[in-house]
Scaffold this motif. Structure first.
Motif, PDB file in Angstrom:
ATOM      1  N   SER A 182     -11.186   6.152  -0.791  1.00  0.00           N
ATOM      2  CA  SER A 182     -11.322   4.960  -1.635  1.00  0.00           C
ATOM      3  C   SER A 182     -10.142   4.768  -2.589  1.00  0.00           C
ATOM      4  O   SER A 182     -10.093   3.789  -3.322  1.00  0.00           O
ATOM      5  CB  SER A 182     -12.632   5.008  -2.424  1.00  0.00           C
ATOM      6  OG  SER A 182     -12.627   6.137  -3.271  1.00  0.00           O
ATOM      7  N   ASN A 183      -9.204   5.677  -2.578  1.00  0.00           N
ATOM      8  CA  ASN A 183      -8.029   5.593  -3.447  1.00  0.00           C
ATOM      9  C   ASN A 183      -6.934   4.787  -2.737  1.00  0.00           C
ATOM     10  O   ASN A 183      -5.947   5.328  -2.258  1.00  0.00           O
ATOM     11  CB  ASN A 183      -7.537   6.999  -3.797  1.00  0.00           C
ATOM     12  CG  ASN A 183      -6.490   6.959  -4.879  1.00  0.00           C
ATOM     13  OD1 ASN A 183      -6.417   6.024  -5.659  1.00  0.00           O
ATOM     14  ND2 ASN A 183      -5.654   7.993  -4.919  1.00  0.00           N
ATOM     15  N   LYS A 184      -7.124   3.470  -2.661  1.00  0.00           N
ATOM     16  CA  LYS A 184      -6.234   2.597  -1.909  1.00  0.00           C
ATOM     17  C   LYS A 184      -4.973   2.251  -2.687  1.00  0.00           C
ATOM     18  O   LYS A 184      -4.979   2.174  -3.914  1.00  0.00           O
ATOM     19  CB  LYS A 184      -6.948   1.297  -1.518  1.00  0.00           C
ATOM     20  CG  LYS A 184      -8.216   1.484  -0.722  1.00  0.00           C
ATOM     21  CD  LYS A 184      -7.946   2.125   0.622  1.00  0.00           C
ATOM     22  CE  LYS A 184      -9.212   2.220   1.454  1.00  0.00           C
ATOM     23  NZ  LYS A 184      -9.150   3.196   2.484  1.00  0.00           N
TER      24      LYS A 184
ATOM     25  N   TYR B  51     -11.346   4.772   5.987  1.00  0.00           N
ATOM     26  CA  TYR B  51     -12.411   4.165   5.181  1.00  0.00           C
ATOM     27  C   TYR B  51     -13.051   5.165   4.206  1.00  0.00           C
ATOM     28  O   TYR B  51     -13.647   4.770   3.210  1.00  0.00           O
ATOM     29  CB  TYR B  51     -13.490   3.529   6.069  1.00  0.00           C
ATOM     30  CG  TYR B  51     -14.337   4.527   6.820  1.00  0.00           C
ATOM     31  CD1 TYR B  51     -15.535   4.986   6.284  1.00  0.00           C
ATOM     32  CD2 TYR B  51     -13.952   5.001   8.065  1.00  0.00           C
ATOM     33  CE1 TYR B  51     -16.319   5.903   6.969  1.00  0.00           C
ATOM     34  CE2 TYR B  51     -14.721   5.912   8.754  1.00  0.00           C
ATOM     35  CZ  TYR B  51     -15.908   6.350   8.198  1.00  0.00           C
ATOM     36  OH  TYR B  51     -16.685   7.261   8.877  1.00  0.00           O
TER      37      TYR B  51
END
Length: 181
Positions: free
Chosen positions: A47-49, A44
Protein backbone atom coordinates in the motif's frame (compact mmCIF):
# COMPACT_ATOMS: atom_id res chain seq x y z
CA UNK A 1 -58.72 -5.76 9.57
CA UNK A 2 -59.40 -3.30 6.73
CA UNK A 3 -56.47 -1.09 7.73
CA UNK A 4 -54.02 -4.01 7.71
CA UNK A 5 -55.34 -5.26 4.34
CA UNK A 6 -55.05 -1.75 2.90
CA UNK A 7 -51.55 -1.37 4.36
CA UNK A 8 -50.42 -4.79 3.08
CA UNK A 9 -51.88 -4.06 -0.38
CA UNK A 10 -50.15 -0.67 -0.45
CA UNK A 11 -46.81 -2.14 0.58
CA UNK A 12 -47.09 -4.88 -2.05
CA UNK A 13 -47.90 -2.30 -4.73
CA UNK A 14 -44.93 -0.16 -3.68
CA UNK A 15 -42.57 -3.17 -3.71
CA UNK A 16 -43.81 -4.15 -7.19
CA UNK A 17 -43.40 -0.58 -8.43
CA UNK A 18 -39.86 -0.35 -7.07
CA UNK A 19 -39.04 -3.82 -8.37
CA UNK A 20 -40.30 -2.96 -11.86
CA UNK A 21 -38.35 0.32 -11.77
CA UNK A 22 -35.14 -1.51 -10.83
CA UNK A 23 -35.60 -4.04 -13.63
CA UNK A 24 -36.39 -1.27 -16.11
CA UNK A 25 -33.04 0.48 -15.62
CA UNK A 26 -30.97 0.73 -18.78
CA UNK A 27 -27.28 0.18 -18.20
CA UNK A 28 -24.70 1.31 -20.76
CA UNK A 29 -22.70 -1.13 -22.85
CA UNK A 30 -19.01 -1.58 -22.17
CA UNK A 31 -16.93 1.43 -23.18
CA UNK A 32 -15.00 0.96 -26.42
CA UNK A 33 -11.91 2.38 -24.69
CA UNK A 34 -11.97 0.80 -21.22
CA UNK A 35 -10.62 2.60 -18.20
CA UNK A 36 -7.42 1.16 -16.75
CA UNK A 37 -4.85 2.03 -14.10
CA UNK A 38 -1.20 1.40 -13.43
CA UNK A 39 0.64 2.08 -10.19
CA UNK A 40 4.00 1.61 -8.56
CA UNK A 41 4.71 -0.62 -6.84
CA UNK A 42 2.23 -2.72 -8.79
CA UNK A 43 1.86 -5.37 -6.06
CA UNK A 44 -1.64 -4.90 -4.64
CA UNK A 45 -0.37 -6.04 -1.22
CA UNK A 46 2.01 -3.06 -1.03
CA UNK A 47 0.00 0.00 0.00
CA UNK A 48 3.05 2.29 0.05
CA UNK A 49 2.52 3.60 -3.50
CA UNK A 50 4.76 6.08 -5.32
CA UNK A 51 2.60 6.87 -8.37
CA UNK A 52 -0.61 5.90 -10.16
CA UNK A 53 -2.05 6.71 -13.56
CA UNK A 54 -5.69 6.30 -14.59
CA UNK A 55 -6.36 6.35 -18.32
CA UNK A 56 -8.67 4.99 -20.99
CA UNK A 57 -7.23 2.53 -23.50
CA UNK A 58 -8.01 3.43 -27.10
CA UNK A 59 -7.54 0.64 -29.62
CA UNK A 60 -6.07 0.99 -33.09
CA UNK A 61 -8.40 -1.48 -34.82
CA UNK A 62 -6.47 -1.10 -38.08
CA UNK A 63 -5.94 2.66 -37.75
CA UNK A 64 -2.64 4.50 -37.43
CA UNK A 65 -1.67 6.14 -34.13
CA UNK A 66 -1.52 9.47 -35.98
CA UNK A 67 -5.28 9.23 -36.68
CA UNK A 68 -6.06 9.03 -32.95
CA UNK A 69 -3.14 11.03 -31.54
CA UNK A 70 -1.89 13.39 -34.28
CA UNK A 71 1.78 14.35 -34.29
CA UNK A 72 2.47 17.87 -33.04
CA UNK A 73 -0.89 18.30 -31.26
CA UNK A 74 -1.64 18.14 -27.54
CA UNK A 75 -3.24 14.78 -26.77
CA UNK A 76 -5.13 13.63 -23.68
CA UNK A 77 -2.91 10.51 -23.52
CA UNK A 78 -5.68 8.00 -23.90
CA UNK A 79 -9.35 8.20 -24.75
CA UNK A 80 -12.30 9.95 -23.10
CA UNK A 81 -11.06 11.90 -20.06
CA UNK A 82 -7.47 13.10 -20.04
CA UNK A 83 -5.13 10.73 -18.23
CA UNK A 84 -4.90 11.45 -14.50
CA UNK A 85 -1.58 10.89 -12.77
CA UNK A 86 -1.15 10.86 -8.99
CA UNK A 87 2.14 11.26 -7.15
CA UNK A 88 2.00 10.00 -3.57
CA UNK A 89 5.39 11.56 -2.82
CA UNK A 90 7.17 14.58 -4.24
CA UNK A 91 8.86 13.67 -7.51
CA UNK A 92 10.89 15.26 -10.27
CA UNK A 93 10.41 15.22 -14.01
CA UNK A 94 13.72 16.43 -15.34
CA UNK A 95 14.78 19.23 -13.01
CA UNK A 96 11.25 20.30 -12.08
CA UNK A 97 9.81 19.27 -8.74
CA UNK A 98 6.27 17.90 -8.84
CA UNK A 99 4.62 18.10 -5.43
CA UNK A 100 2.61 15.10 -4.35
CA UNK A 101 -0.93 15.37 -5.66
CA UNK A 102 -3.15 14.68 -8.65
CA UNK A 103 -2.42 16.07 -12.13
CA UNK A 104 -3.36 15.59 -15.75
CA UNK A 105 -0.87 13.94 -18.09
CA UNK A 106 -0.91 15.31 -21.63
CA UNK A 107 1.47 14.40 -24.42
CA UNK A 108 2.43 15.82 -27.78
CA UNK A 109 3.28 12.86 -30.04
CA UNK A 110 6.05 13.07 -32.62
CA UNK A 111 7.86 10.66 -34.89
CA UNK A 112 11.18 10.74 -33.02
CA UNK A 113 10.18 12.22 -29.63
CA UNK A 114 7.15 12.94 -27.51
CA UNK A 115 6.63 15.91 -25.22
CA UNK A 116 5.33 14.89 -21.80
CA UNK A 117 3.23 17.50 -19.98
CA UNK A 118 2.19 17.50 -16.33
CA UNK A 119 -0.70 19.94 -15.90
CA UNK A 120 -2.62 21.20 -12.84
CA UNK A 121 -6.07 20.89 -14.45
CA UNK A 122 -8.21 17.96 -13.36
CA UNK A 123 -11.44 16.26 -14.40
CA UNK A 124 -10.85 17.21 -18.03
CA UNK A 125 -12.56 15.60 -21.02
CA UNK A 126 -10.12 15.21 -23.90
CA UNK A 127 -7.67 18.03 -24.54
CA UNK A 128 -10.28 20.50 -25.77
CA UNK A 129 -9.81 22.88 -22.85
CA UNK A 130 -6.07 22.33 -22.42
CA UNK A 131 -4.43 25.44 -20.97
CA UNK A 132 -0.63 25.62 -21.12
CA UNK A 133 -0.67 28.28 -18.37
CA UNK A 134 -1.49 25.43 -15.97
CA UNK A 135 1.51 23.29 -16.97
CA UNK A 136 3.71 22.26 -14.06
CA UNK A 137 6.45 20.98 -16.36
CA UNK A 138 7.28 19.59 -19.78
CA UNK A 139 10.00 17.22 -20.91
CA UNK A 140 10.83 15.65 -24.24
CA UNK A 141 11.57 11.92 -24.38
CA UNK A 142 12.75 9.81 -27.32
CA UNK A 143 10.55 7.33 -29.15
CA UNK A 144 11.84 3.78 -29.35
CA UNK A 145 10.43 0.83 -31.28
CA UNK A 146 9.12 -2.34 -29.70
CA UNK A 147 9.29 -5.83 -31.17
CA UNK A 148 5.54 -6.45 -30.93
CA UNK A 149 2.54 -4.35 -31.83
CA UNK A 150 0.05 -3.39 -29.12
CA UNK A 151 -3.49 -2.69 -30.38
CA UNK A 152 -4.55 -0.95 -27.15
CA UNK A 153 -2.62 1.89 -25.52
CA UNK A 154 -0.82 0.35 -22.54
CA UNK A 155 1.01 1.81 -19.54
CA UNK A 156 3.09 0.31 -16.76
CA UNK A 157 5.46 1.70 -14.13
CA UNK A 158 8.87 0.11 -13.59
CA UNK A 159 11.51 0.68 -10.94
CA UNK A 160 14.41 3.00 -11.73
CA UNK A 161 17.61 3.72 -9.77
CA UNK A 162 16.20 6.84 -8.15
CA UNK A 163 12.46 6.67 -8.87
CA UNK A 164 10.11 5.11 -11.41
CA UNK A 165 9.65 5.06 -15.17
CA UNK A 166 6.21 5.36 -16.75
CA UNK A 167 6.37 3.14 -19.84
CA UNK A 168 3.81 3.74 -22.58
CA UNK A 169 3.32 1.47 -25.58
CA UNK A 170 1.01 1.57 -28.56
CA UNK A 171 1.50 -0.20 -31.85
CA UNK A 172 5.31 -0.48 -31.90
CA UNK A 173 5.84 2.96 -30.34
CA UNK A 174 7.48 2.90 -26.91
CA UNK A 175 7.90 5.90 -24.60
CA UNK A 176 9.76 5.90 -21.25
CA UNK A 177 9.07 8.80 -18.87
CA UNK A 178 11.55 8.95 -15.94
CA UNK A 179 10.34 10.33 -12.60
CA UNK A 180 12.95 10.69 -9.87
CA UNK A 181 12.84 11.37 -6.14
Amino acid sequence: MRKSTFLATGICALVMLLSNDIHAQKFPDLDKSPLDAAWYPNDYKDSNKTARIIYSRPQLKGRAISELAPNGKVWRTGANEAAEITFFTDSYLGKTKIEKGVYTLYTIPGEKEWTIIINKDRNVWGAYTYNDKNDVTRITVPVTTGDTSLDALSMVFTKADNGVVLNMGWDKVRIAVPFTK
